[in-house]
Write a protein that holds these residues in place. Structure first.
Motif: not given
Length: 494
Positions: A66-67, A124-125, A131-133, A163-164
């Motif tokens: 998660s981010v 940003a989302i 970038r981070y998936n 968004i995935k």
């Protein structure tokens, strides 16, 4: 009413009539005589406070894959640097890998505040997803977007189709509540509202036939404590789902299929447990914190009773208590008559105070960070094992009141939260941290490990005595002559 139909959870001041300002004695609060129980108790002077963002980040940063996207000023979320040690150790203990928390900020500037930050948030989302998936993006609304009216839920809803990752809006606007425990509701609200909806059907192949229980942990205990509770629950024949900290997103839906949800701290968990019962028909146990001999036994009995395993639980408890009693013998002579002051979140402070009394300490003061209805039974338990007139302070970290109480009481040992023992240490009092994810506190092993650490601490308390000779607290001598609760403004009790 189902609060999960709303964008954000209600404040605990409104939902639970919680309060953060009260001073008096234990017996008055236990008998509901204290005006703390009224909604307008507050201080005319406040030295500091806790923002609900801090405990919320402790939960979110622990979730694998998660981010955490902080929507607000760059400083919001900076505490993640200090909390990252817990994330790294938690990942190491559970998965054998060293992994840092992933958090990013939209770093709103003055032009963003004037013109709105939703466009910057959307960008940003998208960048995080590419970038981070990750599997989850926590979009955390802090004070600034809350003031200027940025709609983080609207942005998440608009972007989700492209968004995935699952986008989970979390409302942590610190100005909306003074009860930091609302943070747990905020994170639970996001997970329940945006992630647990319509969980995918899982294959039954390979699943255990033993009943599964959800063991709730919002970062109030480390892996060593989880292992202790898993050991006890496994002995009664249960499988365990630990949730939500360090729970893998692709396995989170397992909690919607459990036979029972079990709280390890009622202060933390009532909001989600009521929802799981309403939405998925999962009953729950929301009493006692398994800290101490009596409370661990009560906690196990409640769980066993739900499955008709009372006799099995009694046999387990008897065996554990017999072994623990023998192991504690060497410590009791040193503990007898030693005075202890406990300071922490309400349930942890009270359950630890009860444990100290079980070990032979004289509990001489308790400070809880807030007060709500869930701890009423714990006050009654504490009164049975200690003096009714001991000072009780409801305070969200007010060190000036603590310093005054320390000067009056002169305890032998002070147990406080991480980074919360400096006032006592500078006063010459031996200190011990009441919560550290690397140390053990929970269950029967937790009783022994805490006793062992306190024994070593009290055998050589010289360091803090020396420290007090070379340091001073920033309070005038006149303050120590005043009532420690003189700045608390409370409504009159009718």
């Amino acid at each position: 009413m189902n609060f999960f139909d709303q964008k954000e959870p209600p404040r605990r001041e409104a939902r639970l009539n919680a309060c953060i300002a009260c001073g008096g004695t234990l017996d008055k609060l236990a008998n509901r005589k204290m005006s703390c129980c009224l909604p307008d108790g507050e201080r005319s002077f406040t030295q500091n406070s806790i923002c609900l963002l801090l405990p919320a980040l402790g939960m979110m940063n622990s979730i694998p894959n998660s981010v955490v996207l902080m929507h607000g000023a760059i400083g919001c979320g900076s505490s993640s640097h200090g909390g990252n040690a817990g994330v790294r150790s938690g990942n190491t203990h559970r998965w054998g890998v060293v992994k840092d928390a992933s958090w990013i900020s939209t770093a709103l500037s003055e032009p963003d505040v004037i013109g709105g930050g939703e466009e910057k948030l959307a960008g940003a989302i998208r960048e995080i997803d590419e970038r981070y998936n990750p599997q989850i993006i926590f979009v955390v609304g802090s004070c600034v977007p809350g003031i200027i009216g940025d709609d983080i839920d609207g942005v998440a809803q608009q972007l989700q189709p492209e968004i995935k990752a699952h986008i989970l809006p979390v409302h942590c606007e610190g100005f909306k509540t003074k009860i930091w425990a609302t943070a747990y509701d905020a994170v639970y609200h996001a997970i329940g509202r945006a992630f647990l909806q319509d969980p995918a059907e899982e294959s039954q192949a390979g699943q255990s036939e033993r009943p599964a229980v959800n063991l709730m942990n919002v970062s109030s205990m480390g892996r060593v404590d989880e292992i202790e509770l898993e050991r006890l629950l496994n002995a009664l024949g249960f499988d365990v789902n630990v949730f939500p900290v360090f729970a893998r997103p692709d396995q989170m839906t397992a909690i919607t299929k459990a036979r029972l949800s079990v709280s390890t701290c009622p202060t933390h968990d009532d909001y989600l447990l009521q929802y799981l019962e309403e939405k998925y028909g999962i009953p729950y146990v929301l009493r006692h914190m398994p800290i101490g001999i009596e409370n661990t036994g009560l906690w196990l009995r409640d769980i066993a009773a739900h499955f008709g395993k009372a006799q099995q639980a009694e046999e387990l408890i008897a065996a554990e208590e017999q072994e623990l009693t023998a192991a504690l013998t060497e410590f009791r002579s040193l503990f007898a008559g030693k005075k202890a002051f406990v300071s922490a979140g309400e349930f942890r402070a009270l359950s630890t105070a009860i444990l100290l009394a079980e070990l032979g300490f004289e509990v001489v003061a308790v400070r809880s960070f807030h007060h709500d209805e869930f701890a009423d039974s714990e006050y009654e338990k504490l009164i049975r094992v200690t003096a009714k007139e001991i000072p009780l302070n409801i305070a969200n970290c007010q060190p000036f009141e603590e310093a005054n109480l320390l000067r009056r009481i002169k305890p032998d040992i002070f147990l406080g939260h991480m980074n919360g023992n400096a006032t006592a240490a500078k006063s010459g009092v031996a200190t011990h941290v009441i919560y550290n994810v690397g140390l053990q506190y929970i269950g029967y092993k937790g009783v022994y490990e805490l006793a062992r650490r306190l024994y070593r601490q009290l055998q050589n308390p010289v360091f803090n005595r020396k420290l007090s000779e070379w340091t001073r607290l920033p309070y005038r001598s006149k303050w120590y002559e005043q009532d420690p609760f003189s700045y608390i403004r409370q409504a009159e009790v009718e």
